[in-house]
Design an enzyme around this catalytic site. Structure first.
Site, PDB file in Angstrom:
ATOM      1  N   GLU A   1       0.964  -0.814   0.385  1.00 39.73           N
ATOM      2  CA  GLU A   1      -0.036  -0.396   0.282  1.00 39.73           C
ATOM      3  C   GLU A   1       0.664   1.176  -0.015  1.00 39.73           C
ATOM      4  O   GLU A   1       0.131   2.289   0.393  1.00 39.73           O
ATOM      5  CB  GLU A   1      -1.026  -0.760   0.743  1.00 39.73           C
ATOM      6  CG  GLU A   1      -0.379  -0.334   2.570  1.00 39.73           C
ATOM      7  CD  GLU A   1      -1.646  -0.297   3.981  1.00 39.73           C
ATOM      8  OE1 GLU A   1      -2.256  -1.704   4.033  1.00 39.73           O
ATOM      9  OE2 GLU A   1      -2.282   1.031   3.912  1.00 39.73           O
TER      10      GLU A   1
ATOM     11  N   CYS B   1      -3.568  -4.649   4.120  1.00 38.41           N
ATOM     12  CA  CYS B   1      -2.082  -5.196   4.504  1.00 38.41           C
ATOM     13  C   CYS B   1      -2.600  -6.759   3.155  1.00 38.41           C
ATOM     14  O   CYS B   1      -1.415  -7.516   3.981  1.00 38.41           O
ATOM     15  CB  CYS B   1      -2.027  -6.189   5.745  1.00 38.41           C
ATOM     16  SG  CYS B   1      -2.163  -3.586   6.824  1.00 38.41           S
TER      17      CYS B   1
ATOM     18  N   HIS C   1      -0.834 -11.931  10.695  1.00 39.63           N
ATOM     19  CA  HIS C   1      -0.919 -10.757  10.391  1.00 39.63           C
ATOM     20  C   HIS C   1      -0.814  -9.830  11.529  1.00 39.63           C
ATOM     21  O   HIS C   1      -1.188 -10.927  12.251  1.00 39.63           O
ATOM     22  CB  HIS C   1      -1.783 -10.137   9.679  1.00 39.63           C
ATOM     23  CG  HIS C   1      -1.555  -8.607  10.000  1.00 39.63           C
ATOM     24  ND1 HIS C   1      -0.053  -7.849   8.794  1.00 39.63           N
ATOM     25  CD2 HIS C   1      -2.371  -8.206  10.030  1.00 39.63           C
ATOM     26  CE1 HIS C   1      -1.019  -6.949   9.024  1.00 39.63           C
ATOM     27  NE2 HIS C   1      -2.075  -6.478   9.368  1.00 39.63           N
TER      28      HIS C   1
END
Lengths: 135, 351
Positions: free
Chosen positions: B84, B116, B239
């Protein structure tokens, strides 16, 4: 920088691609098509390993336009393990830590940005050889 | 509900990590913005140097992956980068990376975007490209130089780093894909509008309906369909937007701390956004042994999760030491203060 000049030199800038002379075996960087050692044509691309040592260096405090974000930075003569001597910026190192004979390796980094709406110019730089901690 | 798996066996042939050298201690942000009274979600975060961006970091990770694979870069049929923080709004990061590593001109190249999850989205596509027989090798990268608004909670964690993966045929792989599963909904937990420098987020809303639901659903469905339980995995990598979220979701799903810790890098480097679960996985691959199984679960705001089940093969040991390890980059650290961070990240506006 002209777009065309950047485009023409992209392989040498991004990946340290030079030439090898098919006649005398000299490895040339930057590529120049005629071997300066034997005077014969040398157009075979050669990808340099990127490993070398600092031959000499200078610390820049008054940079040319576009290099202000990196001040103070080190410009070094780097002796590549293949023999060529090239000028490059050092990165990921404090100027006071640089010494003649320091082992360095090539990385591709931003060299400068041409204003907010211009090209980002990427180029080879050298940094101290990454030390393995877990081998 | 079925898992995804190509007809042809594919896996990870090689991988390479990259984490920049500079670290901003969370205590330094706390000192500037919260009078030393805030809670610290991580110890420090990785900050890119003034000459680094997603492209330069992707190049180094890709070179590490090529060094481990010992594959000619011209054999890569795709160079895909999920991020990003692509340096250009229009002009692919991937063409610059592909040129730098020697993969041009006979290759696909493209930039992926899904907050993400962009990195694992690229990985899923690389699996499909190789699995379909369209490519022998494909390179998928997740890399970010994330920015948090000064003073915002995200500033503590918005960090830089990621990893590159060469996907190839199963017989050449160091980790076989046993299956993957993706879980996606329209959940507006975090976003950034065009021309805006910093993202906005939904505060506490980013937790339960976003991160936890998607991570949990993706992990649970994949494990159920494959018939595995948490004890069947040597490692699990989620994550890592902070330390608390991945630790909690792992515990809720029944994983033990020793399965989580080796791939939990957020305490030391912060949240590498699109590179987060991929660089966590690379840290685990650095120490994994044949026969071990790894569960990897990404999360991207907006929102979705990709879950992967990897089975380590005999090839792992011959490749682990062929390139710098993730921990080598974590150990290479220079702490900076908030002032230097402001300069390096271009946060100072001259008037």
């Amino acid at each position: 920088m002209d777009i065309s000049a950047y485009w023409r030199t992209r392989k040498q800038r991004l990946s340290l691609t030079g030439e090898i002379c098919p006649h005398c075996g000299a490895k040339l960087f930057p590529p120049r098509d005629i071997c300066p050692h034997c005077g014969k044509p040398a157009r075979t691309p050669y990808h340099f390993s990127g490993r070398g040592t600092v031959y000499s260096f200078s610390i820049v405090y008054n940079p040319p336009e576009g290099f202000e974000p990196f001040v103070p930075y080190v410009v070094a003569l780097v002796k590549l393990e293949e023999g060529s001597l090239i000028t490059a910026q050092l990165t990921d190192v404090e100027p006071e830590c640089v010494y003649i004979g320091m082992p360095v390796e090539m990385v591709t980094r931003k060299m400068r940005e041409e204003d907010e709406d211009g090209l980002v110019i990427y180029n080879y730089k050298f940094r101290p050889v990454l030390q393995p901690t877990s081998l | 509900m079925t898992i995804m798996k190509p007809l042809r066996q594919v896996g990870i042939v090689s991988y390479g990590a990259y984490i920049p050298r500079y670290r901003l201690p969370a205590q330094e942000i706390n000192r500037i913005w919260h009078g030393n009274a805030g809670l610290l979600p991580v110890k420090a975060k990785a900050v890119p140097g003034p000459d680094e961006d997603t492209i330069t970091m992707s190049i180094e990770a890709a070179r590490n992956a090529l060094r481990r694979a010992q594959v000619d870069p011209s054999e890569l049929r795709a160079v895909w980068i999920g991020s990003e923080s692509h340096p250009y709004a229009v002009k692919p990061s991937s063409t610059i990376v592909a040129e730098a590593i020697g993969a041009t001109p006979q290759t696909l190249a493209g930039d992926w975007e899904f907050a993400c999850k962009a990195g694992t989205e690229a990985l899923q596509a690389a699996i499909a490209l190789v699995g379909s027989g369209m490519a022998h090798y494909a390179l998928a990268i997740g890399m970010d130089t994330a920015q948090g608004r000064p003073g915002d909670a995200l500033e503590y964690t918005a960090a830089a780093g990621g990893a590159a993966y060469i996907v190839g045929p199963g017989e050449e792989s160091l980790a076989l894909l046993e299956g993957s599963f993706s879980f996606v909904t329209n959940t507006p937990d975090f976003w950034r509008r065009p021309y805006q420098h910093y993202p906005q987020h939904g505060g506490r809303f980013t937790g339960q309906p976003a991160y936890f639901r998607h991570s949990r659903e993706a992990a649970q469905h994949l494990m159920e369909e494959l018939g595995y339980k948490p004890e069947d995995f040597a490692y699990v990598v989620f994550h890592q937007p902070n330390v608390r979220f991945p630790t909690r979701v792992a515990k809720e799903l029944g994983f033990r701390p020793e399965q989580v810790q080796p791939g939990l890098l957020s305490p030391e480097i912060g949240n590498a956004y699109a590179g987060s679960s991929l660089v966590g996985l690379s840290a685990v691959l650095d120490i994994a042994q044949p026969g071990q199984r790894i569960l990897q679960v990404s999360f991207g705001s907006g929102a979705g999760s990709d879950a992967f089940c990897w089975l380590i093969t005999e090839r792992i040991n011959e490749r682990q030491n062929l390139a710098p390890k993730t921990r080598d980059y974590i150990a290479r650290r220079r702490e900076i203060d908030y002032g230097l961070y402001v300069r390096y990240r271009g946060k100072l506006l001259m008037h």
